[in-house]
Design an enzyme around this catalytic site. Sequence first.
Site, PDB file in Angstrom:
ATOM      1  N   SER A  77     -16.986   7.423  84.447  1.00  0.00           N
ATOM      2  CA  SER A  77     -15.621   7.303  84.980  1.00  0.00           C
ATOM      3  C   SER A  77     -15.637   6.466  86.258  1.00  0.00           C
ATOM      4  O   SER A  77     -14.700   5.709  86.529  1.00  0.00           O
ATOM      5  CB  SER A  77     -15.060   8.687  85.299  1.00  0.00           C
ATOM      6  OG  SER A  77     -14.998   9.464  84.141  1.00  0.00           O
ATOM      7  N   HIS A 101     -16.881  10.581  76.978  1.00  0.00           N
ATOM      8  CA  HIS A 101     -16.452  11.988  76.928  1.00  0.00           C
ATOM      9  C   HIS A 101     -15.905  12.321  75.539  1.00  0.00           C
ATOM     10  O   HIS A 101     -16.193  13.383  74.979  1.00  0.00           O
ATOM     11  CB  HIS A 101     -15.322  12.244  77.939  1.00  0.00           C
ATOM     12  CG  HIS A 101     -15.697  12.069  79.381  1.00  0.00           C
ATOM     13  ND1 HIS A 101     -14.979  11.278  80.244  1.00  0.00           N
ATOM     14  CD2 HIS A 101     -16.699  12.612  80.110  1.00  0.00           C
ATOM     15  CE1 HIS A 101     -15.525  11.339  81.444  1.00  0.00           C
ATOM     16  NE2 HIS A 101     -16.569  12.139  81.387  1.00  0.00           N
ATOM     17  N   ARG A 156     -26.627  11.467  79.571  1.00  0.00           N
ATOM     18  CA  ARG A 156     -26.715  10.038  79.300  1.00  0.00           C
ATOM     19  C   ARG A 156     -28.153   9.560  79.461  1.00  0.00           C
ATOM     20  O   ARG A 156     -28.819   9.216  78.515  1.00  0.00           O
ATOM     21  CB  ARG A 156     -25.787   9.250  80.234  1.00  0.00           C
ATOM     22  CG  ARG A 156     -24.324   9.383  79.873  1.00  0.00           C
ATOM     23  CD  ARG A 156     -23.432   8.895  80.968  1.00  0.00           C
ATOM     24  NE  ARG A 156     -23.720   9.609  82.205  1.00  0.00           N
ATOM     25  CZ  ARG A 156     -22.996   9.516  83.304  1.00  0.00           C
ATOM     26  NH1 ARG A 156     -21.963   8.713  83.347  1.00  0.00           N
ATOM     27  NH2 ARG A 156     -23.312  10.218  84.372  1.00  0.00           N
ATOM     28  N   LYS A 189     -12.743  16.721  95.716  1.00  0.00           N
ATOM     29  CA  LYS A 189     -13.422  15.585  95.077  1.00  0.00           C
ATOM     30  C   LYS A 189     -12.587  14.310  95.147  1.00  0.00           C
ATOM     31  O   LYS A 189     -13.021  13.264  94.681  1.00  0.00           O
ATOM     32  CB  LYS A 189     -13.750  15.907  93.613  1.00  0.00           C
ATOM     33  CG  LYS A 189     -15.044  16.707  93.434  1.00  0.00           C
ATOM     34  CD  LYS A 189     -15.555  16.578  92.009  1.00  0.00           C
ATOM     35  CE  LYS A 189     -16.974  17.099  91.860  1.00  0.00           C
ATOM     36  NZ  LYS A 189     -17.552  16.807  90.538  1.00  0.00           N
TER      37      LYS A 189
HETATM   38  O1  PNS Z   1     -17.555  15.556  85.295  1.00  0.00           O
HETATM   39  P1  PNS Z   1     -18.382  16.179  86.381  1.00  0.00           P
HETATM   40  O2  PNS Z   1     -17.778  15.862  87.724  1.00  0.00           O
HETATM   41  O3  PNS Z   1     -19.834  15.806  86.285  1.00  0.00           O
HETATM   42  O4  PNS Z   1     -18.280  17.776  86.170  1.00  0.00           O
HETATM   43  C1  PNS Z   1     -18.882  18.650  87.085  1.00  0.00           C
HETATM   44  C2  PNS Z   1     -18.439  20.106  86.841  1.00  0.00           C
HETATM   45  C3  PNS Z   1     -16.937  20.230  86.813  1.00  0.00           C
HETATM   46  C4  PNS Z   1     -18.996  20.583  85.514  1.00  0.00           C
HETATM   47  C5  PNS Z   1     -19.065  20.957  88.002  1.00  0.00           C
HETATM   48  O5  PNS Z   1     -18.743  20.368  89.220  1.00  0.00           O
HETATM   49  C6  PNS Z   1     -18.581  22.397  88.000  1.00  0.00           C
HETATM   50  O6  PNS Z   1     -18.933  23.170  87.141  1.00  0.00           O
HETATM   51  N1  PNS Z   1     -17.759  22.759  89.002  1.00  0.00           N
HETATM   52  C7  PNS Z   1     -17.207  24.084  89.140  1.00  0.00           C
HETATM   53  C8  PNS Z   1     -17.846  24.825  90.313  1.00  0.00           C
HETATM   54  C9  PNS Z   1     -19.128  25.524  89.932  1.00  0.00           C
HETATM   55  O7  PNS Z   1     -19.168  26.359  89.047  1.00  0.00           O
HETATM   56  N2  PNS Z   1     -20.239  25.156  90.606  1.00  0.00           N
HETATM   57  C10 PNS Z   1     -21.524  25.768  90.398  1.00  0.00           C
HETATM   58  C11 PNS Z   1     -22.272  25.061  89.309  1.00  0.00           C
HETATM   59  S1  PNS Z   1     -23.918  24.856  89.811  1.00  0.00           S
END
Ligand code: PNS
Length: 163
Positions: A128, A17, A90, A41
């Site tokens: 993570s 990150h 990745r 989560k």
């Molecule tokens: O580190 P991660 O868990 O891969 O991040 C995922 C994240 C936070 C980017 C994604 O879950 C997110 O944007 N969540 C907010 C809810 C949202 O907007 N969902 C619709 C996106 S399709």
Amino acid sequence: MLRAIYPGSFDPVTYGHLDIMERSSKIVDELVVGVLNNNAKMPLFSVEERVKMLKEVTAEFDNILIVPFNGLLVDFAKKMEAELIIRGLRAITDFEYELQMSQTNHKLCPGVETMFLTTSIEYSYLSSTTVKEIAAFGGDTSQFVPEVVRKGLKEKMKVKRSV
Ligand code: PNS
């Protein structure tokens, strides 16, 4: 001025990150690291803990801001007046989810674009989830996460073992 959001769970933040943060902070004027606050989560670290660690490990960058968010990412982007979302890619396995997410976000809010940075080769395997697994079994995580995170993981695992 170009302001971008780099969103994620950061549970916990890894060197992968940080690599994306450092590189994107050179491309944009301001980088807002959006820390997802979603207890569904079941994160290992609370959002306050994740924000604190992120602030500490990005302290040297004066155009990086750490901000927690909940709800839709595009709403957060609008609130922060950011036109760009940055995500790290990745391997090909990331692509399907990232493509779906970026296209959905673009449908929801056409004014916000997503830009992908490919993870540096030395971190392409890192996540993570694997870091937490290594820590859970008492392994050494120092190659994968900064010192403050390593200490945090040790503390969490100590508490987990004692319950
Ligand atoms: O580190 P991660 O868990 O891969 O991040 C995922 C994240 C936070 C980017 C994604 O879950 C997110 O944007 N969540 C907010 C809810 C949202 O907007 N969902 C619709 C996106 S399709």
